[in-house]
Motif scaffolding. Structure first.
Motif, PDB file in Angstrom:
ATOM      1  N   HIS A 106       0.789  -1.252   0.000  1.00 20.56           N
ATOM      2  CA  HIS A 106       0.000   0.000   0.000  1.00 20.56           C
ATOM      3  C   HIS A 106       0.807   1.281   0.000  1.00 20.56           C
ATOM      4  CE1 HIS A 106      -2.798  -3.050   1.029  1.00 20.56           C
ATOM      5  NE2 HIS A 106      -2.423  -3.119   2.278  1.00 20.56           N
ATOM      6  N   MET A 153      12.300   7.466  -0.217  1.00 22.01           N
ATOM      7  CA  MET A 153      11.267   6.480   0.115  1.00 22.01           C
ATOM      8  C   MET A 153      11.840   5.066   0.105  1.00 22.01           C
ATOM      9  SD  MET A 153       8.535   7.852   1.117  1.00 22.01           S
ATOM     10  CE  MET A 153       7.091   6.804   0.971  1.00 22.01           C
ATOM     11  N   GLY A 184       0.104  14.421   6.840  1.00 24.05           N
ATOM     12  CA  GLY A 184      -0.287  13.932   5.522  1.00 24.05           C
ATOM     13  C   GLY A 184       0.807  13.226   4.750  1.00 24.05           C
ATOM     14  N   LYS A 196       2.288   8.740   7.700  1.00 27.33           N
ATOM     15  CA  LYS A 196       2.824   8.112   8.904  1.00 27.33           C
ATOM     16  C   LYS A 196       1.993   6.901   9.342  1.00 27.33           C
ATOM     17  CE  LYS A 196       2.754  11.959  11.290  1.00 27.33           C
ATOM     18  NZ  LYS A 196       2.337  12.871  10.212  1.00 27.33           N
ATOM     19  N   ASP A 203      -0.954   7.542  17.721  1.00 24.73           N
ATOM     20  CA  ASP A 203      -0.841   8.632  16.766  1.00 24.73           C
ATOM     21  C   ASP A 203      -0.853   9.948  17.531  1.00 24.73           C
ATOM     22  OD1 ASP A 203      -0.657   9.843  14.344  1.00 24.73           O
ATOM     23  OD2 ASP A 203      -2.654   9.307  13.647  1.00 24.73           O
ATOM     24  N   ASN A 254       3.795  14.683  14.339  1.00 21.50           N
ATOM     25  CA  ASN A 254       4.256  15.675  13.366  1.00 21.50           C
ATOM     26  C   ASN A 254       4.830  16.873  14.108  1.00 21.50           C
ATOM     27  OD1 ASN A 254       1.985  17.058  14.243  1.00 21.50           O
ATOM     28  ND2 ASN A 254       0.773  16.442  12.467  1.00 21.50           N
TER      29      ASN A 254
HETATM   30  N1  LIG Z   1       3.175   6.768  -0.045  1.00 18.51           N
HETATM   31  C1  LIG Z   1       1.833   6.703  -0.090  1.00 18.51           C
HETATM   32  N2  LIG Z   1       1.209   5.882  -0.958  1.00 18.51           N
HETATM   33  C2  LIG Z   1      -0.128   5.826  -1.016  1.00 18.51           C
HETATM   34  N3  LIG Z   1      -0.939   6.545  -0.257  1.00 18.51           N
HETATM   35  C3  LIG Z   1      -0.400   7.375   0.631  1.00 18.51           C
HETATM   36  C4  LIG Z   1       1.017   7.492   0.763  1.00 18.51           C
HETATM   37  N4  LIG Z   1       1.289   8.386   1.728  1.00 18.51           N
HETATM   38  C5  LIG Z   1       0.102   8.808   2.184  1.00 18.51           C
HETATM   39  N5  LIG Z   1      -0.928   8.211   1.543  1.00 18.51           N
HETATM   40  C6  LIG Z   1      -2.358   8.462   1.756  1.00 18.51           C
HETATM   41  O1  LIG Z   1      -2.467   9.828   2.169  1.00 18.51           O
HETATM   42  C7  LIG Z   1      -3.362   9.968   3.236  1.00 18.51           C
HETATM   43  C8  LIG Z   1      -2.643  10.517   4.441  1.00 18.51           C
HETATM   44  O2  LIG Z   1      -1.764   9.544   4.968  1.00 18.51           O
HETATM   45  P1  LIG Z   1      -1.651   9.282   6.541  1.00 18.51           P
HETATM   46  O3  LIG Z   1      -2.976   9.367   7.191  1.00 18.51           O
HETATM   47  O4  LIG Z   1      -0.877   8.025   6.742  1.00 18.51           O
HETATM   48  O5  LIG Z   1      -0.787  10.557   6.910  1.00 18.51           O
HETATM   49  P2  LIG Z   1      -0.231  11.024   8.320  1.00 18.51           P
HETATM   50  O6  LIG Z   1       1.219  11.268   8.146  1.00 18.51           O
HETATM   51  O7  LIG Z   1      -0.660  10.054   9.356  1.00 18.51           O
HETATM   52  O8  LIG Z   1      -0.958  12.430   8.488  1.00 18.51           O
HETATM   53  P3  LIG Z   1      -1.357  13.220   9.858  1.00 18.51           P
HETATM   54  O9  LIG Z   1      -0.087  13.680  10.477  1.00 18.51           O
HETATM   55  O10 LIG Z   1      -2.167  14.377   9.338  1.00 18.51           O
HETATM   56  O11 LIG Z   1      -2.120  12.268  10.684  1.00 18.51           O
HETATM   57  C9  LIG Z   1      -3.967   8.599   3.466  1.00 18.51           C
HETATM   58  O12 LIG Z   1      -5.160   8.483   2.742  1.00 18.51           O
HETATM   59  C10 LIG Z   1      -2.919   7.665   2.909  1.00 18.51           C
HETATM   60  O13 LIG Z   1      -3.508   6.473   2.462  1.00 18.51           O
END
Ligand SMILES: Nc1ncnc2c1ncn2[C@@H]1O[C@H](COP(=O)(O)OP(=O)(O)OP(=O)(O)O)[C@@H](O)[C@H]1O
Ligand SMILES: [Mg+2]
Length: 455
Positions: free
Chosen positions: A142, A150, A174, A177, A241, A283
Motif C-alpha cells: 500500500h 522512500m 499527511g 505516517k 498517533d 508531526n
Molecule cells: N506513499 C503513499 N502511498 C499511497 N498513499 C499514501 C502514501 N502516503 C500517504 N498516503 C495516503 O495519504 C493519506 C494521508 O496519509 P496518513 O494518514 O498516513 O498521513 P499522516 O502522516 O498520518 O498524516 P497526519 O499527520 O495528518 O495524521 C492517506 O489516505 C494515505 O492512504
C-alpha cells in the motif's frame, strides 16, 4: 557510451551537414538516403538507435510512414523532424502523431543540437521512470514511492518490522505516517490486531481509561469492567498517533507499561501482562517538547528506539506521477468510472506544486479532479486553483519572506522548482534559468552535498 542518431534525409548536402554537426558534438551517426533504408536500420534488432532525425518528403517512404514504424518498433527512441518550408503542415501532423519536435530548414547548428540533447534527456528520464515503476514491488504493501528517500524508508520499515523495539514515526502532516505504522505491523508477522489510538482526539480525562481500561468500580458511571486499548493490542501493535498530545499524567503510566510489558486497569491493584509493541507517530518536534517540559524525556527515549522519518512530498517529486496514477485509478475504480488519463500539462503542474499538505492534499486534489474531469483526460482546469496558480514565483517569494530565507536558500528553491517543472530536464531548466549548464550542474552538486534528495 555515446548516443547514436539515425539520420534519414534524401538531400546529400543536408544529410552530410547533419552528420557532421552531430559527429562534431560527439554523437554516433547512421545515415539513410531514403525512408526504406532508414526502416532497414530501425528493423535491425541488434542495432542501437537512441534517436531518429528524419526529413518529411523522401522517396520510397515518407517521413510520416517512417515515424509510424519507428514509434511501433522503437517506442523509446524520440523522432525529430526536419522540414522544408513547404511541408511544415505535414511536420506538425507528425508531431501530433508522436514525433518529439520539428525544425524548419534552414536552421542553426545549435538549434538542432539543442533539440537532440533535449529529446535524449527526455527519453532517458522516461526510461528512468519506467525502471522505477518496475522496481515498485519491493515497497511495503500500500505504500507508493520510488524516490531515493522512500526506498531508504522502505528498508528501514523492513528492519523495524523484524525488531520488537518501539518505533517512532516522524513526519509532517499527511506524509503517510499511519501507512508506515501499518506496514511495520503487517510486515512484523505479529498476529494480534493493529490498534490505532489518536491521542489528540480523545479528551484528556478519558484517555487513561481508554488506554489502560478500568475496573467496574473505578469511577461513577463505569459499571462494567473494561479492557483498554493496550490490552486490545496484545500480541499486535498499538499505534499511538500524535503521541506528543499525550497528557502529562498519563505519560509515566505508559512508560511503565512499556518497561514492564504489563497494564494496570484504572482502579485495579494488580497488573496484567501484555505482549505490547508500540509504534508512535508525531508531526511535532518532540525533542523541543522535551526541552519545554511538555513531554517526559524518559518516555521520549523509550519511544525513540527506532526512528522512521517520512520525507515531505516536496522533497521527492519523482513520487508524484506514481501517486497521481495510483489515486486516479483508486478514485475511478471506487466510483465505478471509466479510466482517466492525466494530461502532461496537468502532471507538470502537479509535480511543480509544493504540497504543504503532502500526500493527503494530493489525494484530495486528485479525487476532486476525477469528479471534475469531463472527457477522458484530467486537464489543468480540473485542478484546485491554489495548485494551478501557486507554482508561480509569487508564492515562492511569499514563503521565502515568511521563512526568513537567505538569498542563497531562495535561489536553491527556485532552481529546484524550475527543475521540477521541466520534469528533471536539466538543459531546459538551465535555459529557463538563464544559466549555463555547467553552473546548473555545479549548483545541483552543492545541493546534493547538502543532503538534497530526489535530484
Ligand atoms: N506513499 C503513499 N502511498 C499511497 N498513499 C499514501 C502514501 N502516503 C500517504 N498516503 C495516503 O495519504 C493519506 C494521508 O496519509 P496518513 O494518514 O498516513 O498521513 P499522516 O502522516 O498520518 O498524516 P497526519 O499527520 O495528518 O495524521 C492517506 O489516505 C494515505 O492512504
Ligand atoms: Mg495520521
Amino acid at each position: 557510451m555515446r548516443d547514436r542518431a539515425l539520420i534519414a534525409e534524401d538531400h546529400d548536402d543536408m544529410r552530410d551537414l547533419l552528420q557532421e554537426v552531430l559527429d562534431d558534438a560527439g554523437y554516433e551517426t547512421l545515415v539513410a538516403a531514403n525512408g526504406r533504408q532508414a526502416l532497414a536500420h530501425i528493423k535491425k534488432e541488434n542495432e542501437m538507435i537512441d534517436l531518429v532525425i528524419t526529413d518529411v518528403r523522401m522517396p520510397e517512404m515518407t517521413g510520416h510512414e517512417l515515424l509510424a514504424k519507428a514509434r511501433e518498433l522503437r517506442p523509446e527512441s524520440p523522432v525529430i523532424v526536419i522540414t522544408a518550408f513547404g511541408s511544415v503542415e505535414q511536420a506538425v501532423e507528425m508531431v501530433k502523431a508522436g514525433a518529439y519536435q520539428y525544425l524548419t530548414k534552414p536552421f542553426e547548428n545549435r538549434d538542432i543540437l539543442r533539440l537532440v540533447e533535449e529529446a535524449l534527456e527526455e527519453s532517458a528520464a522516461q526510461r528512468e521512470q519506467a525502471r522505477l515503476r518496475r522496481e515498485q514491488p519491493a515497497a511495503p504493501p500500500h505504500i507508493i514511492g520510488a524516490s531515493r528517500p522512500m526506498r531508504e524508508l522502505f528498508d528501514h520499515i523492513a528492519l523495524a518490522a523484524r525488531s520488537a523495539s518501539t518505533v517512532l514515526v516522524i513526519g509532517e502532516s499527511g506524509t503517510g505516517k499511519e501507512l508506515v505504522a501499518r506496514a511495520v505491523h503487517e510486515m512484523s508477522g505479529r498476529e494480534g490486531a493493529f490498534v490505532p489510538v489518536n491521542c489528540a482526539a480523545i479528551p484528556a480525562e478519558l484517555i487513561e481509561s481508554e488506554l489502560f481500561g478500568h475496573t467496574g468500580s473505578a469511577f461513577t458511571g463505569a459499571k462494567q469492567p473494561r479492557a483498554g486499548l493496550i490490552e486490545a493490542s496484545d500480541g499486535g501493535t498499538l499505534f499511538l498517533d500524535e503521541v506528543g498530545e499525550l497528557p502529562p499524567p498519563v505519560q509515566p503510566k505508559l512508560l511503565r507499561s512499556l518497561q514492564e510489558g504489563a497494564v494496570r486497569r484504572v482502579g485495579a491493584n494488580i497488573e496484567k501482562s501484555v505482549d505490547l509493541r508500540v509504534v508512535a507517530a508525531t508531526n511535532r518536534d518532540l525533542e523541543q517538547d522535551v526541552r519545554d517540559g511538555r513531554f517526559r524525556e524518559d518516555l521520549f527515549w523509550r519511544l525513540n528506539v527506532i526512528r522512521l522519518e517520512v520525507p515531505p512530498l516536496r522533497e521527492r517529486p519523482v513520487d508524484i506521477p506514481l501517486l497521481v496514477e495510483h489515486f486516479v485509478n483508486k478514485t475511478t475504480e471506487a466510483g465505478k468510472k471509466p479510466p482517466l488519463d492525466v494530461s502532461s500539462e496537468a502532471l507538470a503542474i502537479l509535480t511543480a506544486y509544493s504540497w504543504p499538505g503532502n500526500v493527503r492534499e494530493l489525494e484530495n486534489a486528485i479525487e476532486r479532479a476525477v469528479a471534475f474531469a469531463r472527457g477522458t483526460v484530467i486537464t489543468p482546469a480540473d485542478l484546485p486553483k491554489r495548485v494551478r496558480t501557486s507554482g508561480g514565483a509569487s508564492a515562492l517569494i511569499a514563503r521565502s519572506i515568511e521563512q526568513n530565507m537567505t538569498l542563497r536558500e531562495l535561489e536553491r528553491e527556485y532552481i529546484l522548482g524550475v527543475l521540477r517543472r521541466t520534469g528533471g530536464n536539466k538543459s531546459r531548466a538551465a535555459e529557463l534559468l538563464g544559466l549555463d549548464r555547467k553552473t546548473l550542474y555545479r549548483r545541483l552538486d552543492e545541493y546534493r552535498a547538502d543532503g538534497a534528495t530526489g535530484l
